[in-house]
Write a protein that holds these residues in place. Structure first.
Motif, PDB file in Angstrom:
ATOM      1  N   LEU A 119       0.852  -1.192   0.000  1.00 45.17           N
ATOM      2  CA  LEU A 119       0.000   0.000   0.000  1.00 45.17           C
ATOM      3  C   LEU A 119       0.885   1.237   0.000  1.00 45.17           C
ATOM      4  N   PRO A 120       0.749   2.133  -0.984  1.00 40.53           N
ATOM      5  CA  PRO A 120       1.591   3.331  -1.053  1.00 40.53           C
ATOM      6  C   PRO A 120       1.462   4.180   0.211  1.00 40.53           C
ATOM      7  N   ASN A 121       2.576   4.755   0.646  1.00 40.56           N
ATOM      8  CA  ASN A 121       2.579   5.558   1.861  1.00 40.56           C
ATOM      9  C   ASN A 121       1.667   6.771   1.761  1.00 40.56           C
ATOM     10  N   ASP A 122       1.636   7.410   0.566  1.00 44.72           N
ATOM     11  CA  ASP A 122       0.806   8.605   0.426  1.00 44.72           C
ATOM     12  C   ASP A 122      -0.672   8.263   0.563  1.00 44.72           C
ATOM     13  N   VAL A 123      -1.062   7.042   0.183  1.00 44.07           N
ATOM     14  CA  VAL A 123      -2.457   6.638   0.328  1.00 44.07           C
ATOM     15  C   VAL A 123      -2.762   6.345   1.793  1.00 44.07           C
ATOM     16  N   LYS A 124      -1.810   5.756   2.508  1.00 46.75           N
ATOM     17  CA  LYS A 124      -2.011   5.434   3.907  1.00 46.75           C
ATOM     18  C   LYS A 124      -2.271   6.697   4.735  1.00 46.75           C
ATOM     19  N   LYS A 125      -1.544   7.766   4.411  1.00 43.88           N
ATOM     20  CA  LYS A 125      -1.613   8.969   5.229  1.00 43.88           C
ATOM     21  C   LYS A 125      -2.696   9.930   4.778  1.00 43.88           C
ATOM     22  N   ASP A 176       7.544   0.293 -11.284  1.00 45.28           N
ATOM     23  CA  ASP A 176       7.524  -0.818 -12.225  1.00 45.28           C
ATOM     24  C   ASP A 176       6.707  -0.433 -13.447  1.00 45.28           C
ATOM     25  N   LEU A 177       6.816  -1.232 -14.525  1.00 48.25           N
ATOM     26  CA  LEU A 177       6.191  -0.886 -15.805  1.00 48.25           C
ATOM     27  C   LEU A 177       4.687  -0.711 -15.679  1.00 48.25           C
ATOM     28  N   ASN A 178       3.994  -1.664 -15.073  1.00 50.11           N
ATOM     29  CA  ASN A 178       2.535  -1.604 -15.030  1.00 50.11           C
ATOM     30  C   ASN A 178       2.034  -0.422 -14.221  1.00 50.11           C
ATOM     31  N   THR A 179       2.807   0.025 -13.239  1.00 55.23           N
ATOM     32  CA  THR A 179       2.434   1.234 -12.501  1.00 55.23           C
ATOM     33  C   THR A 179       2.557   2.461 -13.398  1.00 55.23           C
ATOM     34  N   LEU A 180       3.631   2.530 -14.182  1.00 50.50           N
ATOM     35  CA  LEU A 180       3.812   3.672 -15.082  1.00 50.50           C
ATOM     36  C   LEU A 180       2.738   3.706 -16.168  1.00 50.50           C
ATOM     37  N   LEU A 181       2.367   2.541 -16.687  1.00 49.46           N
ATOM     38  CA  LEU A 181       1.321   2.506 -17.709  1.00 49.46           C
ATOM     39  C   LEU A 181      -0.014   2.966 -17.127  1.00 49.46           C
ATOM     40  N   ARG A 182      -0.276   2.624 -15.872  1.00 48.78           N
ATOM     41  CA  ARG A 182      -1.492   3.132 -15.207  1.00 48.78           C
ATOM     42  C   ARG A 182      -1.420   4.637 -15.040  1.00 48.78           C
ATOM     43  N   LYS A 183      -0.275   5.148 -14.616  1.00 53.50           N
ATOM     44  CA  LYS A 183      -0.115   6.591 -14.436  1.00 53.50           C
ATOM     45  C   LYS A 183      -0.260   7.335 -15.769  1.00 53.50           C
ATOM     46  N   GLU A 214      -8.970  -8.760 -24.626  1.00 51.63           N
ATOM     47  CA  GLU A 214      -7.678  -8.086 -24.478  1.00 51.63           C
ATOM     48  C   GLU A 214      -7.777  -6.946 -23.460  1.00 51.63           C
ATOM     49  N   LEU A 215      -8.895  -6.222 -23.466  1.00 51.61           N
ATOM     50  CA  LEU A 215      -9.071  -5.146 -22.490  1.00 51.61           C
ATOM     51  C   LEU A 215      -9.075  -5.695 -21.069  1.00 51.61           C
ATOM     52  N   ILE A 216      -9.812  -6.781 -20.859  1.00 51.83           N
ATOM     53  CA  ILE A 216      -9.897  -7.363 -19.515  1.00 51.83           C
ATOM     54  C   ILE A 216      -8.571  -8.030 -19.138  1.00 51.83           C
ATOM     55  N   ARG A 217      -7.877  -8.596 -20.120  1.00 52.08           N
ATOM     56  CA  ARG A 217      -6.545  -9.130 -19.857  1.00 52.08           C
ATOM     57  C   ARG A 217      -5.622  -8.043 -19.318  1.00 52.08           C
ATOM     58  N   ILE A 218      -5.665  -6.867 -19.947  1.00 54.01           N
ATOM     59  CA  ILE A 218      -4.818  -5.759 -19.498  1.00 54.01           C
ATOM     60  C   ILE A 218      -5.137  -5.392 -18.060  1.00 54.01           C
ATOM     61  N   LEU A 219      -6.435  -5.240 -17.745  1.00 51.60           N
ATOM     62  CA  LEU A 219      -6.821  -4.868 -16.384  1.00 51.60           C
ATOM     63  C   LEU A 219      -6.404  -5.945 -15.387  1.00 51.60           C
ATOM     64  N   GLY A 220      -6.553  -7.207 -15.771  1.00 56.29           N
ATOM     65  CA  GLY A 220      -6.119  -8.288 -14.895  1.00 56.29           C
ATOM     66  C   GLY A 220      -4.612  -8.293 -14.696  1.00 56.29           C
ATOM     67  N   ASN A 221      -3.861  -8.046 -15.785  1.00 53.06           N
ATOM     68  CA  ASN A 221      -2.404  -8.004 -15.681  1.00 53.06           C
ATOM     69  C   ASN A 221      -1.935  -6.816 -14.837  1.00 53.06           C
ATOM     70  N   LEU A 222      -2.542  -5.645 -15.072  1.00 58.16           N
ATOM     71  CA  LEU A 222      -2.144  -4.449 -14.336  1.00 58.16           C
ATOM     72  C   LEU A 222      -2.403  -4.585 -12.838  1.00 58.16           C
ATOM     73  N   SER A 223      -3.421  -5.359 -12.478  1.00 57.73           N
ATOM     74  CA  SER A 223      -3.792  -5.461 -11.066  1.00 57.73           C
ATOM     75  C   SER A 223      -3.065  -6.578 -10.325  1.00 57.73           C
ATOM     76  N   TYR A 224      -2.253  -7.364 -11.040  1.00 59.38           N
ATOM     77  CA  TYR A 224      -1.576  -8.482 -10.388  1.00 59.38           C
ATOM     78  C   TYR A 224      -0.530  -7.981  -9.404  1.00 59.38           C
ATOM     79  N   LYS A 225      -0.765  -8.220  -8.109  1.00 60.17           N
ATOM     80  CA  LYS A 225       0.152  -7.833  -7.029  1.00 60.17           C
ATOM     81  C   LYS A 225       0.572  -6.367  -7.141  1.00 60.17           C
ATOM     82  N   ASN A 226      -0.387  -5.512  -7.525  1.00 61.54           N
ATOM     83  CA  ASN A 226      -0.106  -4.081  -7.655  1.00 61.54           C
ATOM     84  C   ASN A 226      -1.234  -3.307  -6.990  1.00 61.54           C
ATOM     85  N   SER A 244      -1.741  -0.114  -6.054  1.00 63.22           N
ATOM     86  CA  SER A 244      -2.203   1.153  -6.625  1.00 63.22           C
ATOM     87  C   SER A 244      -3.085   0.926  -7.847  1.00 63.22           C
ATOM     88  N   ASN A 245      -2.691  -0.017  -8.685  1.00 62.69           N
ATOM     89  CA  ASN A 245      -3.489  -0.317  -9.874  1.00 62.69           C
ATOM     90  C   ASN A 245      -4.829  -0.946  -9.496  1.00 62.69           C
TER      91      ASN A 245
END
Length: 597
Positions: free
Chosen positions: A394-400, A429-436, A491-503, A505-506
């Motif tokens: 959990l990102p620190n900025d979200v916790k606070k 990591d890559l998937n975080t940057l792609l979300r951003k 493919e859209l749902i694959r992306i969302l599933g991949n982006l959310s794997y152990k991430n 913030s995503n």
């Protein structure tokens, strides 16, 4: 075979070639050159000739130039053809021979002139033409393999005009099947040289000619088209590895934007006609077929070649860098914005029009496919992500912070930066940057908008999702235009599933943008998207892993109805919900299928 030494054979040939009238020695010449040709298959012989007899090579090339003008003299033509094949063999793995042969400017110009102007030659037999042209191509290729000096020399003589002429000459009527060899020549010229790759990648006409050789329908002469594609694939793979995808995509652009009227399956009222008559234009869309082919090539290399890594993270098995990923997201966003520019039009007009052409829809499809593959981390990328960046924490900025999560997304400085610094790869990591960068929003927006060819009987291209009692309506791409819709939603749902794997913030952003409800809506059979239910379950699993908020959201959902299912109605089955919330089935008259034949 007489068993003479290489030196003896060459001495005999030099005596014959020195005579003004060779007619009396033709049989001897053919015997000598054939024996030398057979000996040249041995590496030691090729090296011996380069060390002791390099002057013989120049004499032989000059003789070929003077006498290969016609095939009236069958024996002389046979001698010259065998001589060219000998020179071809001598170039194999012997750089000294390569340098001697390719550096002979007279012979090089003779070869290129014959390749370009074979129709004007006096060689009458088509088989003779094919044999000598094929042998010349093979000679040029052997002459430059793994030799930067000869590659540079040949490139300076053929780029760009000769290459353009050769491809244009054979692209529509390749009677002798020389295009694959031509493409092989280009590939060997640019191999391992960034400057020549940039030369090739900067010439729009040449790139267009090469990519247009990819046939959409190769049922006719499949083997020949497969050979062409093999070398085109290798050429563009080299260009992509050297970070030229963005330049190539921009180079191929037509820079045309406008509105396109499409056929509607809905009844058209007079008011609708009045609202659309002013929109007719002569050009359409933003993307063209060549750009789509370029994307298809990139997708095939990433998918089939297992090149899913991103250079800034792991250079091994990578084909693109972070800058290319950002560029593709920007292109996706621009296509969405181009179509959403219709929002001020009347509803009926929006149903009849789109600012996108068929190639735009195809481009969206391939962009999404590419992201579905690169967000599915390789073992190396996953290990790097979890050990270095720890995106599952959990990102620190979200916790606070007690700030509204949607406002957090909107206020994220990355969301306002259209060109995130690639050095951010050292922090995220890559998937975080792609979300951003906005990939989550694009995917959820696509599923909201119902783009993907859902040919239901809805009267609008809008779709609604209910979250916490609020109805959110998003306009989607016009469904009446033909598109590569099969598998698009997967493919859209694959992306969302991949982006959310152990991430974490995503996972949170997908929830905050209403993605969980949309994914749950797709846990059902879809004829255009086989296995979408399984991919949706996979995505929900990843979204819920170590995320109490997402688990609580799903637990709080209640059944409000059953989505329309035309496939079940066709079978005479209707599904409903009882007062206590259970599912019930009942038989109804089977729906008669319309005959569209």
């Amino acid at each position: 075979m007489r068993g003479n030494s290489t030196t003896e054979i060459i001495k005999s040939l030099l005596e014959c070639l020195s005579k003004e009238n060779n007619n009396t020695n033709e049989d001897t010449m053919i015997t000598d050159i054939t024996e030398l040709f057979n000996l040249s298959k041995e590496l030691d012989v090729r090296k011996e000739i380069s060390n002791k007899h390099n002057e013989f090579l120049n004499i032989l090339m000059n003789y070929i130039i003077k006498t290969t003008t016609n095939d009236d003299n069958e024996k002389l033509f046979k001698f010259n053809l065998t001589s060219i094949r000998l020179l071809r063999n001598l170039c194999a793995n012997v750089s000294e021979n390569q340098n001697i042969i390719i550096s002979n400017s007279n012979f090089l110009h003779f070869s290129l002139n014959l390749l370009e102007n074979e129709n004007n030659s006096d060689i009458k037999s088509n088989q003779n033409k094919k044999n000598i042209l094929t042998s010349l191509y093979q000679l040029l290729i052997n002459g430059i393999v793994l030799n930067d000096k000869t590659q540079s020399l040949l490139w300076s003589n053929i780029y760009p005009n000769n290459l353009i002429t050769l491809i244009e000459k054979y692209k529509d009527n390749d009677e002798f099947k020389l295009l694959p060899t031509n493409l092989m020549l280009i590939y060997n010229c640019i191999l391992n040289n960034k400057d020549r790759m940039k030369d090739l990648g900067s010439n729009k006409r040449l790139i267009q000619l090469i990519i247009e050789l990819i046939k959409e329908d190769d049922t006719f002469d499949h083997e020949y088209n497969t050979q062409n594609f093999h070398w085109i694939h290798l050429i563009f793979k080299s260009l992509f590895i050297n970070d030229l995808f963005i330049d190539l995509y921009k180079l191929l652009s037509d820079n045309k934007y406008s509105t396109e009227l499409v056929k509607s399956t809905e009844p058209i009222s007079e008011s609708t006609i009045e609202s659309t008559t002013e929109l007719t234009t002569t050009t359409t869309g933003k993307t063209n077929k060549n750009q789509v082919k370029l994307l298809n090539l990139l997708d095939s290399i990433i998918h089939d070649g297992d090149k899913k890594n991103i250079k800034e993270y792991i250079e091994k098995d990578s084909i693109i860098d972070l800058k290319t990923c950002y560029f593709m997201i920007d292109e996706l966003a621009s296509l969405y914005n181009l179509d959403f520019a219709r929002k001020d039009l009347k509803v009926a007009t929006q149903q009849l029009t789109t600012n996108l052409n068929q190639s735009d829809f195809d481009a969206i499809f391939f962009f999404i496919k590419i992201f579905a593959n690169i967000t599915s981390y390789t073992e190396e990328m996953l290990s790097l992500s979890l050990s270095i960046f720890k995106p599952n924490e959990l990102p620190n900025d979200v916790k606070k912070s007690n700030e509204d999560p949607v406002n957090q997304i909107l206020n994220d400085p990355f969301s306002k930066d259209s060109a995130i610094d690639p050095s951010a790869s050292k922090k995220y990591d890559l998937n975080t940057l792609l979300r951003k960068k906005g990939l989550v929003g694009i995917c959820i927006g696509s599923l909201h908008g119902n783009y993907g060819g859902d040919n239901s009987n809805n009267k609008s291209s809008s779709s609604s999702t209910t979250t916490d009692g609020e109805t959110v309506t998003s306009k989607g791409f016009n469904k009446n235009i033909e598109s590569q819709d099969k598998g698009f939603k997967i493919e859209l749902i694959r992306i969302l599933g991949n982006l959310s794997y152990k991430n974490r913030s995503n996972q949170d952003e997908i929830r905050e943008l209403g993605g969980i409800e949309i994914i749950l809506n797709h846990c059902r059979f879809d004829i255009n998207n086989p296995y979408i239910k399984e991919w949706s379950v996979f995505a929900i699993r990843n979204l819920c892993e170590d995320n109490i908020e997402n688990q609580n959201l799903i637990e709080s959902l209640k059944i409000k109805g059953v989505a329309s299912n035309d496939e079940l109605k066709d079978l005479g089955i209707e599904v409903g919900v009882t007062e206590n919330g259970t599912i019930k089935f009942k038989n109804v008259p089977k729906k008669e299928k319309e005959n569209n034949q």
